[in-house]
Design a protein around this motif. Structure first.
Motif, PDB file in Angstrom:
ATOM      1  N   ASN A   1       0.846  -1.192   0.000  1.00 44.56           N
ATOM      2  CA  ASN A   1       0.000   0.000   0.000  1.00 44.56           C
ATOM      3  C   ASN A   1       0.879   1.238   0.000  1.00 44.56           C
ATOM      4  OD1 ASN A   1      -1.855   1.969   0.359  1.00 44.56           O
ATOM      5  ND2 ASN A   1      -2.984   0.892   1.984  1.00 44.56           N
ATOM      6  N   ASP A   2       1.327   1.588  -1.179  1.00 49.21           N
ATOM      7  CA  ASP A   2       2.278   2.685  -1.272  1.00 49.21           C
ATOM      8  C   ASP A   2       1.691   3.997  -0.778  1.00 49.21           C
ATOM      9  OD1 ASP A   2       4.164   1.039  -2.175  1.00 49.21           O
ATOM     10  OD2 ASP A   2       4.328   1.872  -4.192  1.00 49.21           O
ATOM     11  N   ALA A   3       0.435   4.196  -1.086  1.00 49.10           N
ATOM     12  CA  ALA A   3      -0.173   5.459  -0.691  1.00 49.10           C
ATOM     13  C   ALA A   3      -0.149   5.615   0.822  1.00 49.10           C
ATOM     14  CB  ALA A   3      -1.613   5.532  -1.208  1.00 49.10           C
ATOM     15  N   LEU A   4      -0.582   4.581   1.497  1.00 46.16           N
ATOM     16  CA  LEU A   4      -0.588   4.638   2.956  1.00 46.16           C
ATOM     17  C   LEU A   4       0.826   4.773   3.494  1.00 46.16           C
ATOM     18  CD1 LEU A   4      -2.067   4.527   5.609  1.00 46.16           C
ATOM     19  CD2 LEU A   4      -2.005   2.038   5.506  1.00 46.16           C
ATOM     20  N   ALA A   5       1.728   4.043   2.898  1.00 43.97           N
ATOM     21  CA  ALA A   5       3.113   4.120   3.349  1.00 43.97           C
ATOM     22  C   ALA A   5       3.636   5.548   3.215  1.00 43.97           C
ATOM     23  CB  ALA A   5       3.980   3.156   2.534  1.00 43.97           C
TER      24      ALA A   5
END
Lengths: 292, 292
Positions: free
Chosen positions: B119-123
């Motif tokens: 989950n790149d966005a959350l990361a």
DNA sequence: AAATCATTGATTGATATCCAATCTTGTGTT
DNA sequence: AACACAAGATTGGATATCAATCAATGATTT
């Protein structure tokens, strides 16, 4: 020329850091609009700027007041200032060239001369300016602006305290910081910066409720002379009646000649001679009592 | 609730840090006034706040634009951020208790899970949030606000760059900073903070002039849903309503670097969907057409 | 008389409309 | 092509007005 609201915000800022507008002072829109002869909207925009800068606080449906920071906030401001200046010190110890060190030393010398000449007012100004020069040498405009804002807020704080500084000591601190940094003794310099600020905070006593208070019209009059050129000169009385308080001792703080006109209002803290009779003591409840 | 200009400033801030409004984008008063269904004056006040925050710049008689910092300014912002976080690190290494260290570790773990889950966005959000949590532990609100402002400006910068970060590396930096600090290796931690930010700046390439651009109306539409309560899209009568009331929670929220940028508006650079040049709503109030 | 409630007044937040100054643009002239 | 100029659009600001809220009364009740 920048916008009018910016101009007015600048004037109000000056008045606040000159301690002519003291914490808790009401900044009524209509009143300021008449003083500056602009519409309320422009005043409001100026007040928004002041609030963003931490110098005023706006309470919904109640208006704007000169900010009256708590002791907690005062310490936070000084902590932040210490942090910033320590960081700058670390940068300068690496990167500053001879010209920079010379500028710092020269500044310290100027202040030393002022002290020697007994010019406390100038010494005070130079003492504050030292910190600004210091940060400017970092050549980081963003940092400069942050620092300038913090300095403005500390200056506001000095309206709340017993400013009984020992200029010689503080000046000596400046000198020693420069020495230590140039010799590469960063850690000691940073500790000294910390101590320096703590020595200022230590003198703070914030529970005093007595201020020499001026109405905004009185407080701001000196800054308007330039604008209200010649003829219309005296700004004073457009509507004398209502201005909140009884006309206190009109002469705010003797300041004798007060020749300095527009630019040089560097009001230093006067010792507690208190020329003001205690008339105000029980007279009325001024609006200085702030919520919270 | 706070003033409307503050609400609008908050929405615009969100839109900017979400990269929906990109640097250089014109923020016309009339256009925004119609989008938000308020008067031009309220918009102007909001723009003043943005400009004070460094997110917009106002040019006299030309209007406001989303700020477009130079490379020089970008480096200054990151320098300032480094300085602040190093200072906070120094404070925390002395004063932080076990609960604080635990909170930091927990945060790092959350981000690690997000990375592991792809989950790149959350990361990305958590990665930024780490710095905010870090500074919050200093318990200095003044410092927090300064830091939050710097973070907003760095987020703005990321609209100008090739965001090609190596999340694993950056995440690892966070983890190592916590480790070093807790072990009292302050100097190394501070160096790592410096390196960390430099590694971000290194990736910056600012000469690209091509942005995926949205009109403000498109960019801001998602943030208006909350306001158009109940009746949603419909005609939105202007005069009677004034529904000051029920807005509440879902509203724009406070900007303060608070967590939860997670309102799902995660800056994904949109594909270049040819923007309709002038097709934008010529109608007046009705153009709050909901997204999709 | 003291305490409570209601009316009045003042101030703020905000809108609409209008105006001047300035910037942009497009066109016409040389 | 280059220049000048007029038209349009946008911003900055003023004024007048309105609703909502807060402060300070005054009137009413106990």
């Amino acid at each position: 020329m920048s916008s009018r609201s910016q101009t007015i915000a600048d004037i109000l800022t000056r008045a606040i850091i000159d301690h002519r507008l003291v914490p808790g002072c009401k900044l009524g829109e209509r009143e300021l609009a008449e003083i500056f002869d602009v519409s309320r909207i422009v005043v409001r925009q100026a007040l928004i700027r002041l609030a963003d800068d931490g110098l005023a606080q706006i309470e919904r449906n109640r208006g704007a007041f000169v900010a009256k920071p708590s002791m907690q906030e005062a310490m936070e401001i000084y902590d932040a200032l210490t942090l910033v200046e320590q960081g700058v010190a670390a940068q300068l110890s690496d990167r500053l060239g001879p010209a920079g060190w010379a500028e710092l030393r020269q500044h310290v010398e100027r202040q030393r001369h002022a002290v020697a000449a007994g010019n406390d007012a100038l010494a005070d100004v130079l003492g504050q300016e030292f910190h600004t020069v210091f940060v400017r040498l970092s050549r980081n405009k963003v940092m400069q602006e942050i620092h300038a804002q913090l300095v403005r807020r500390t200056t506001l704080l000095r309206s709340l305290i017993t400013a009984d500084f020992d200029y010689c000591n503080l000046l000596d601190d400046h000198s020693r910081v420069v020495d230590l940094l140039e010799k590469g003794r960063l850690k000691q310099a940073m500790d000294l910066i910390d101590t320096h600020h703590r020595s200022v905070v230590r003198g703070y006593i914030m529970d005093r409720e007595v201020f020499p208070e001026m109405t905004p019209a009185e407080a701001l009059a000196p800054y308007l002379e330039a604008k209200a050129d010649g003829a219309t000169a005296s700004v004073a009385p457009r509507k004398p009646a209502k201005t909140s308080g009884p006309a206190k001792t009109s002469g705010p703080a003797k300041t004798s000649g007060n020749s300095d006109g527009a630019t040089a209002h560097l009001h230093v803290h006067l010792p507690k001679k208190d020329p003001v009779p205690t008339s105000r003591a029980a007279s009325k409840k001024t609006n200085r009592g702030l919520p919270t």
